[in-house]
Design an enzyme around this catalytic site. Structure first.
Site, PDB file in Angstrom:
ATOM      1  CG  HIS A 283      -6.738   8.659  -1.739  1.00 22.67           C
ATOM      2  ND1 HIS A 283      -5.393   8.784  -2.015  1.00 22.67           N
ATOM      3  CD2 HIS A 283      -6.885   9.028  -0.436  1.00 22.67           C
ATOM      4  CE1 HIS A 283      -4.751   9.200  -0.938  1.00 22.67           C
ATOM      5  NE2 HIS A 283      -5.632   9.365   0.036  1.00 22.67           N
ATOM      6  CG  ASP A 334      -1.830  11.042   1.387  1.00 22.20           C
ATOM      7  OD1 ASP A 334      -2.033  11.568   2.497  1.00 22.20           O
ATOM      8  OD2 ASP A 334      -2.459  10.045   0.999  1.00 22.20           O
TER       9      ASP A 334
END
Length: 463
Positions: A283, A334
């Site tokens: 991220h 994810d």
């Protein structure tokens, strides 16, 4: 095996480009042994004719069990829904998935990913213990469910056993809802070693000299979940594999880290951890310009997950800065609300366009010139090598022979001239399909539908 490609996306001195009439040959190890533009008839003898060929894609961040909740967190029972309330719902799913369910869910997911053109998955795996929090007789029980799923489908798998020790900054120990995540530096390193031992024994049916489809690194869940001593203990136990960590995904995490450590998460890592080319920061949504510069100087990488980051309201990664600094990055799915890498790249660029109110942001590092899709693809392929620690650098000698053949009859590519094919591939919807998917020199067919019934049974059991 060898193939004669009508067009192949090959690396050049400064950038990749389409090259016509290319012989691609993989050796017995599943790696490229010959790549010859305009081969002689003798060289091309026995080659199978294929169309337009590009490398396979690495999915650099996966939580397979979360596929079970894709689409189930889009309604709210209270105002102010955010990442942290989503996390509570995720915990409830995590507490209900056993090894059998995980294998069924992961098999279905990996088949979906293979269909979409992913050829390797990095599994950020922290669902270690039994639902009651006790250790399985075999501590790798849940890990082997993932390995079997990848073997069944034929996709490559990088397992990242994940250290998870604390519930938050300055809050040692886990909550009751987090009981399945409990681990120690010793336990995650032992799992890493066990997976790599299986890979060395050629458990996927290949010879010991073959390019591996299975390997393992380690992951640290986050700075809030791992203290400095444990973090460095794990990092010191990794000499040649990837290290992944969630970092700076949400502003609450950044502010909590500031309050606890007096530094932002990435700033703290750069000052207190041996960050280098092994490290992949997942991220890094709220990275500052100075932090991005520091990561690039350390040769570290970032894993961007655009669809999940949008779904969770994380924010926008500073892509122009990263491209300008030459920071490596890869993409991941994810939480698996999207399983298509073309969609991930499309929304990575679109998010930047919406944020900056301009177009072709990916070209910032190239003075605004060229193809946005080519920049996005080449960066994602380059970052996949760092994320996996494997030779997945595209159509080049010595790299694993993973490739995709475009379906040039797809609606998205209809009438598109060759120089714009990659742009249409990424930015024209619906996304084209693939005529062939090849992993380590072997064509793989996912046979997804035969995995549907076990997946549905697993969903029924856990919901």
């Amino acid at each position: 095996m060898k193939w004669l490609a009508q067009q192949a996306w090959l690396p050049g001195e400064t950038h990749c480009a389409w090259v016509a009439h290319v012989l691609l040959e993989a050796d017995a190890s599943g790696c490229w042994s010959a790549i010859i533009p305009s081969p002689t008839p003798e060289q091309a003898q026995g080659a199978s004719a294929v169309g337009w060929v590009i490398p396979g894609m690495v999915n650099a961040h996966s939580h397979a069990f979360q596929r079970a909740m894709a689409g189930l967190a889009e309604n709210s029972q209270r105002a102010g829904d955010d990442f942290w309330s989503w996390r509570e719902r995720m915990y409830r799913i995590a507490l209900s998935v056993g090894p059998e369910q995980l294998e069924a869910i992961a098999t279905w997911l990996y088949a979906e990913l293979l269909d979409a053109g992913y050829t390797q998955v990095c599994e950020f795996h922290y669902l270690h213990r039994a639902p009651d929090g006790r250790t399985y007789a075999d501590p790798g029980e849940m890990t082997w469910a993932l390995v079997r799923a990848a073997q069944t489908v034929g996709i490559g798998l990088t397992v990242l056993p994940t250290l998870y020790m604390n519930q938050g900054f300055g809050q040692p120990g886990l909550t009751e809802m987090q009981r399945r995540f409990a681990s120690t530096p010793e336990s995650v390193l032992a799992l890493r070693d066990a997976v790599n031992a299986v890979a060395r024994r050629a458990a996927l049916g290949a010879s010991p000299q073959s390019a591996p489809l299975l390997n393992a690194g380690v992951a640290l869940h986050s700075l809030r979940a791992v203290d400095a001593v444990a973090l460095n203990e794990v990092a010191s136990g990794v000499t040649d594999g990837p290290i992944h960590i969630h970092v700076a995904e949400q502003m609450k995490e950044v502010n909590d880290c500031l309050n606890h450590h007096g530094q932002r998460p990435i700033e703290w890592l750069l000052d207190h951890a041996p960050v280098d080319a092994r490290w992949n920061l997942v991220h890094a949504t709220h990275a500052t310009a100075e932090e991005i510069q520091g990561l690039a100087q350390r040769d570290a990488s970032v894993v961007i997950c655009p669809s999940t980051e949008a779904n969770l309201g994380d924010g926008f990664f500073e892509l122009p800065q990263a491209l300008g600094e030459g920071l490596r990055w890869s993409i991941g799915t994810d939480s698996h609300i999207n399983r298509n890498w073309l969609e991930e790249l499309r929304w990575l660029e679109y998010g930047q366009r919406l944020r900056g109110q301009r177009r072709n942001v990916a070209l910032d590092g190239q003075h605004g010139l060229g193809s946005s899709a080519a920049v996005l693809l080449d960066n994602a392929w380059r970052g996949g090598v760092a994320a996996t620690g494997l030779p997945l650098g595209g159509l080049a000698l010595g790299q694993r022979a993973d490739w995709l053949e475009l379906d040039t009859h797809s609606d998205a590519l209809a009438g598109i001239p060759l120089p714009q094919v990659l742009d249409a591939l990424v930015f024209s919807s619906p996304s084209p399909s693939w005529r062939r998917r090849v992993v380590a020199g072997q064509e793989v067919v996912s046979e997804k539908q035969k995995h549907r019934a076990p997946f549905l049974a697993a969903m029924q059991a856990i919901l």
